[in-house]
Design a protein around this motif. Structure first.
Motif, PDB file in Angstrom:
ATOM      1  N   TYR A   1       1.008  -1.175   0.093  1.00 33.39           N
ATOM      2  CA  TYR A   1       0.102   0.143  -0.192  1.00 33.39           C
ATOM      3  C   TYR A   1       0.962   1.228   0.002  1.00 33.39           C
ATOM      4  O   TYR A   1       2.090   1.109   0.490  1.00 33.39           O
TER       5      TYR A   1
ATOM      6  N   GLN B   1       0.937   5.308   0.838  1.00 35.02           N
ATOM      7  CA  GLN B   1       0.090   6.692   1.478  1.00 35.02           C
ATOM      8  C   GLN B   1       0.786   8.072   1.073  1.00 35.02           C
ATOM      9  O   GLN B   1       1.977   8.243   1.741  1.00 35.02           O
TER      10      GLN B   1
ATOM     11  N   GLY C   1      -5.448   8.875   2.191  1.00 37.83           N
ATOM     12  CA  GLY C   1      -5.417   7.610   2.796  1.00 37.83           C
ATOM     13  C   GLY C   1      -4.580   6.551   1.971  1.00 37.83           C
ATOM     14  O   GLY C   1      -3.983   6.826   0.933  1.00 37.83           O
ATOM     15  N   LEU C   2      -4.522   5.496   2.408  1.00 37.95           N
ATOM     16  CA  LEU C   2      -3.748   4.336   2.068  1.00 37.95           C
ATOM     17  C   LEU C   2      -4.399   3.800   0.597  1.00 37.95           C
ATOM     18  O   LEU C   2      -5.708   3.681   0.742  1.00 37.95           O
TER      19      LEU C   2
ATOM     20  N   PHE D   1       3.731   0.892   2.601  1.00 35.66           N
ATOM     21  CA  PHE D   1       3.372  -0.283   3.685  1.00 35.66           C
ATOM     22  C   PHE D   1       3.231  -1.687   3.144  1.00 35.66           C
ATOM     23  O   PHE D   1       2.505  -1.899   2.068  1.00 35.66           O
TER      24      PHE D   1
ATOM     25  N   ARG E   1      -2.345 -10.905   4.271  1.00 31.98           N
ATOM     26  CA  ARG E   1      -3.817 -11.163   4.916  1.00 31.98           C
ATOM     27  C   ARG E   1      -3.800 -12.659   4.710  1.00 31.98           C
ATOM     28  O   ARG E   1      -3.620 -13.310   3.934  1.00 31.98           O
TER      29      ARG E   1
ATOM     30  N   LEU F   1      -5.889  -7.129   7.816  1.00 35.50           N
ATOM     31  CA  LEU F   1      -4.547  -7.069   6.994  1.00 35.50           C
ATOM     32  C   LEU F   1      -3.620  -6.794   8.261  1.00 35.50           C
ATOM     33  O   LEU F   1      -3.880  -6.098   9.323  1.00 35.50           O
TER      34      LEU F   1
ATOM     35  N   PHE G   1       0.001  -5.147   8.955  1.00 36.86           N
ATOM     36  CA  PHE G   1       0.810  -4.203   8.227  1.00 36.86           C
ATOM     37  C   PHE G   1       2.649  -3.966   8.850  1.00 36.86           C
ATOM     38  O   PHE G   1       2.484  -4.382   9.859  1.00 36.86           O
ATOM     39  N   GLY G   2       3.330  -3.829   8.115  1.00 36.39           N
ATOM     40  CA  GLY G   2       4.767  -3.706   8.534  1.00 36.39           C
ATOM     41  C   GLY G   2       4.699  -2.164   9.044  1.00 36.39           C
ATOM     42  O   GLY G   2       3.703  -1.344   8.770  1.00 36.39           O
ATOM     43  N   GLN G   3       5.874  -1.799   9.314  1.00 37.31           N
ATOM     44  CA  GLN G   3       5.816  -0.651   9.931  1.00 37.31           C
ATOM     45  C   GLN G   3       5.938   0.803   9.084  1.00 37.31           C
ATOM     46  O   GLN G   3       5.687   1.869   9.504  1.00 37.31           O
TER      47      GLN G   3
END
Lengths: 112, 116
Positions: free
Chosen positions: A36, A38, A43-44, A89, A93, A100, A102-104
């Motif tokens: 994703y 951002q 938004g993402l 990101f 899933r 979901l 997410f990574g940092q």
């Protein structure tokens, strides 16, 4: 539990440079993998995805290949632009809940 | 593409008060919405799954009495932070599923909450 690890940022590149953002995951079962993006103030947005091993997701010049043997889903782009500056990101899933993980996030800054 | 809005985009409230954040799917119906919390320079942490017409499912460690979620229609979910404290200050993001759990999630732009 399931988790995603991304390389720490920020990543600063000059325009037209090659980009790699590393992402590795830990998951039970067979996850779907996502990147994703951002953009500032937004938004993402889904950038690309892969749902099974060896699948390659691609969009807007970005690519990532689902590598089950190395549990990785690294994001690459051959020539970045200033407009690619954003936070990226990696996510996974599993199951049927739609959740979901997410990574940092990795901040990319591209300079002209 | 599908659009998800959040309102307000930013809010400042005093400690002890409650604040409501709305998440709307503008051009599709969403039986499932998700609420995330994002700390500075950190990832999105899933707080809860909101299903239309039923109780929300909270992730471990999230206080359901503090973060009230209501999904009263197929286009609206609300998150109410009750008796807010400064440690609740954060960026709250919602997303909506268009279709089933394997379909794409669409994210709202987020709400910045500051509790003074």
């Amino acid at each position: 539990g399931d988790s995603v690890t991304q390389m720490e940022g920020p990543v600063t590149l000059s325009e037209e440079a090659f980009l790699t953002i590393n992402c590795t995951y830990t998951a039970t079962g067979y996850p779907s993998l996502f990147w994703y993006v951002q953009y500032p103030g937004e938004g993402l947005q889904l950038l690309l995805k892969a749902t099974k091993a060896d699948d390659k997701g691609s969009n807007k010049g970005f690519e990532a290949t689902y590598r089950k043997e190395t549990t990785s889903f690294h994001l690459e782009k051959g020539s970045v632009q200033v407009s690619d500056s954003a936070v990226y990101f990696c996510a996974l899933r599993t199951g049927n809940t739609g959740k979901l993980i997410f990574g940092q996030g990795t901040t990319l800054q591209v300079k002209p | 593409g599908a659009v998800v809005s959040q309102h307000p985009s930013r809010v400042i409230c005093k400690s002890g008060t409650s604040v409501k954040i709305e998440c709307r799917s503008l051009d599709f119906q969403a039986t499932t919405m998700f609420w995330y919390r994002q700390f500075p320079k950190q990832s999105l942490m899933l707080m809860a799954t909101s299903n239309e017409g039923s109780k929300a499912t909270y992730e471990q460690g999230v206080e359901k009495d503090k973060f009230l979620i209501n999904h009263a229609s197929l286009t609206l979910s609300t998150l109410t932070v009750t008796s807010a404290h400064p440690e609740d200050s954060s960026f709250y993001i919602c997303s909506a599923l268009r279709g089933g759990p394997r379909d794409e999630q669409y994210f709202g732009p987020g709400t910045r909450l500051t509790v003074t």
